[in-house]
Design an enzyme around this catalytic site. Sequence first.
Site, mmCIF file in Angstrom:
data_model
loop_
_atom_site.group_PDB
_atom_site.id
_atom_site.type_symbol
_atom_site.label_atom_id
_atom_site.label_comp_id
_atom_site.label_asym_id
_atom_site.label_seq_id
_atom_site.Cartn_x
_atom_site.Cartn_y
_atom_site.Cartn_z
ATOM 1 N N SER A 240 0.842 -1.206 0.000
ATOM 2 C CA SER A 240 0.000 0.000 0.000
ATOM 3 C C SER A 240 0.874 1.252 0.000
ATOM 4 O O SER A 240 1.670 1.452 -0.891
ATOM 5 C CB SER A 240 -0.962 -0.038 1.189
ATOM 6 O OG SER A 240 -1.882 1.020 1.131
ATOM 7 N N ASP B 65 -2.533 6.464 -4.167
ATOM 8 C CA ASP B 65 -1.561 5.877 -3.250
ATOM 9 C C ASP B 65 -0.841 4.712 -3.930
ATOM 10 O O ASP B 65 -1.055 4.435 -5.113
ATOM 11 C CB ASP B 65 -2.231 5.455 -1.938
ATOM 12 C CG ASP B 65 -3.061 4.190 -2.055
ATOM 13 O OD1 ASP B 65 -3.560 3.903 -3.152
ATOM 14 O OD2 ASP B 65 -3.216 3.487 -1.030
ATOM 15 N N ARG C 205 -6.724 4.414 -3.066
ATOM 16 C CA ARG C 205 -7.097 5.670 -2.387
ATOM 17 C C ARG C 205 -6.847 6.853 -3.317
ATOM 18 O O ARG C 205 -5.929 6.835 -4.133
ATOM 19 C CB ARG C 205 -6.307 5.856 -1.091
ATOM 20 C CG ARG C 205 -6.648 4.797 -0.044
ATOM 21 C CD ARG C 205 -6.077 5.135 1.317
ATOM 22 N NE ARG C 205 -4.630 5.170 1.308
ATOM 23 C CZ ARG C 205 -3.895 6.087 1.934
ATOM 24 N NH1 ARG C 205 -4.468 7.072 2.582
ATOM 25 N NH2 ARG C 205 -2.590 6.027 1.894
ATOM 26 N N THR D 117 -13.405 3.075 11.530
ATOM 27 C CA THR D 117 -12.369 3.223 10.519
ATOM 28 C C THR D 117 -11.803 1.851 10.145
ATOM 29 O O THR D 117 -11.693 0.970 10.984
ATOM 30 C CB THR D 117 -11.248 4.124 11.072
ATOM 31 O OG1 THR D 117 -11.757 5.447 11.229
ATOM 32 C CG2 THR D 117 -10.043 4.153 10.150
ATOM 33 N N GLU E 299 -14.062 6.823 3.547
ATOM 34 C CA GLU E 299 -13.233 7.014 4.731
ATOM 35 C C GLU E 299 -12.360 8.247 4.563
ATOM 36 O O GLU E 299 -11.945 8.586 3.455
ATOM 37 C CB GLU E 299 -12.300 5.821 4.916
ATOM 38 C CG GLU E 299 -12.934 4.569 5.443
ATOM 39 C CD GLU E 299 -11.842 3.559 5.799
ATOM 40 O OE1 GLU E 299 -11.541 3.445 6.986
ATOM 41 O OE2 GLU E 299 -11.287 2.929 4.885
ATOM 42 N N MET E 300 -12.025 8.864 5.687
ATOM 43 C CA MET E 300 -11.151 10.031 5.690
ATOM 44 C C MET E 300 -9.775 9.714 5.072
ATOM 45 O O MET E 300 -9.109 10.596 4.549
ATOM 46 C CB MET E 300 -10.981 10.520 7.134
ATOM 47 C CG MET E 300 -10.291 11.847 7.276
ATOM 48 S SD MET E 300 -11.234 13.164 6.500
ATOM 49 C CE MET E 300 -10.011 14.458 6.459
ATOM 50 N N SER E 301 -9.374 8.448 5.110
ATOM 51 C CA SER E 301 -8.071 8.060 4.566
ATOM 52 C C SER E 301 -8.030 8.128 3.045
ATOM 53 O O SER E 301 -6.960 8.102 2.450
ATOM 54 C CB SER E 301 -7.733 6.640 5.016
ATOM 55 O OG SER E 301 -8.728 5.747 4.542
#
Length: 465
Positions: free
Chosen positions: A108, A244, A249, A308, A327-329
């Site tokens: 990741s 990412d 993401r 989360t 998600e905030m990520s």
Amino acid sequence: MTSPRHALPAPEIFKAYDIRGIVDTVLTPDAVRAIGHALGSEAVARGQAAIAVGRDGRLSGPALAGALADGIRAAGVDVIDIGCVPTPLTYFAAHHLGCDSCVSVTGSHNPPDYNGLKMVLGGQTLYGAMIQDLRHRIADDDLVRAAAPGALRSADVAGAYLDRVAGDVKLARPMKIVIDCGNGVAGGIAPALFRRLGCELVELFCEVDGTFPNHHPDPSKPENLQDVIRALRDTDAELGLAFDGDGDRLGVVTKDGEIIYPDRQLMLFAEDVLSRVPGGEIIFDVKCTRKLAPWIRERGGKPTMWNTGHALVKAKLKETGAPLAGEMSGHMFFKERWFGFDDGLYAGARLLEILSARTDANAALKDLPDSVSTPELNLKMNEGEPFELVGRLKQTARFDDAQEVITLDGVRVEYADGFGLARPSNTTPVVVLRFEADDAEALARIQADFRRAIESVWPGLTLPF
């Protein structure tokens, strides 16, 4: 001949949502082969006959993917090698190839010396106890040893993926955009995807290079978006997208250099989805802005705050039948028109579809409700201590002027003019902190309240705010 017992892999690589560790230190080919054998055995127990295996662009990927395939096949389960592709294409392969099971060999957004496994069996993302169960299988030698190994074959799903997205997403007008792949695996397909959608591109770091020579492939950190900001300033591109390391993401930057964090991206996505799914449920994690729930309600949707973690959100999405989650990520999960897995490339395409129908994409993004807020702040502690600290906060801490204390995932304290959050990370030994308020004065007051509460249960910490 019966294969010998596997050595037990290091326990610390079995994380909450995936398997991850430093290559050749704890994440060795032997460890991955053992995990593959356990995964293949679990696949047999679940009636799964084949598993698609993809890998990101890390240098350790080929050796680890090969060891994984050997382990899976030892249980008599077939392996479909789909090569070097973003994690979302591995998830897509499970649908497209009809096997319903897949593994992405990916580190990741972690440093180059890391790698790991994200695993799906029979449409279910493995997390928590299911990941620990793989370790127990190895420890107990509870492994299927097939008389003949499973078959190994290759498949190319990139063309089918491009066709599927380009057949679904239509831009109202051509757009010129910056894309930054951070030398991650998304660089192998993102340029082709966005050109298919009718975009003119300014490409940054789209060469797949597992050493990540330019910047870290993590668009949730502002320092990793500076190249996008510069390119938007120096060209006539109207929007910037960043991905990412494994492409699941999305990061977004406006023409004038403002970072649009994922909780605000989710506002646009929710508005769009709710226009076609009236009354739909929209799921978001505890780190998201307090302005999101009212936005969803005003558009007739049902807001649901949740834990989360991409695996936890996917499980909730499946349970509720919600058309959208985020998600905030930066993980975005579209069930409406898509498959429900997190896909930064598809999220970028959907964003362009929405913005291409607006005359001014910059204004459309900047007009979204905003607050004074901090990025994620990390309080580093020793292993196990973050959970203990947050547990103490739940039990004994008092927060001045709190309207509500939410203990769904950590401690989120809602005030009349903002919120504060402290939650233990499930992946690293840190307490994740985030603060938001209507103005700087309120933000400072909320942070002071949290500082006092934390110091009351764990004196002597050096806090990151």
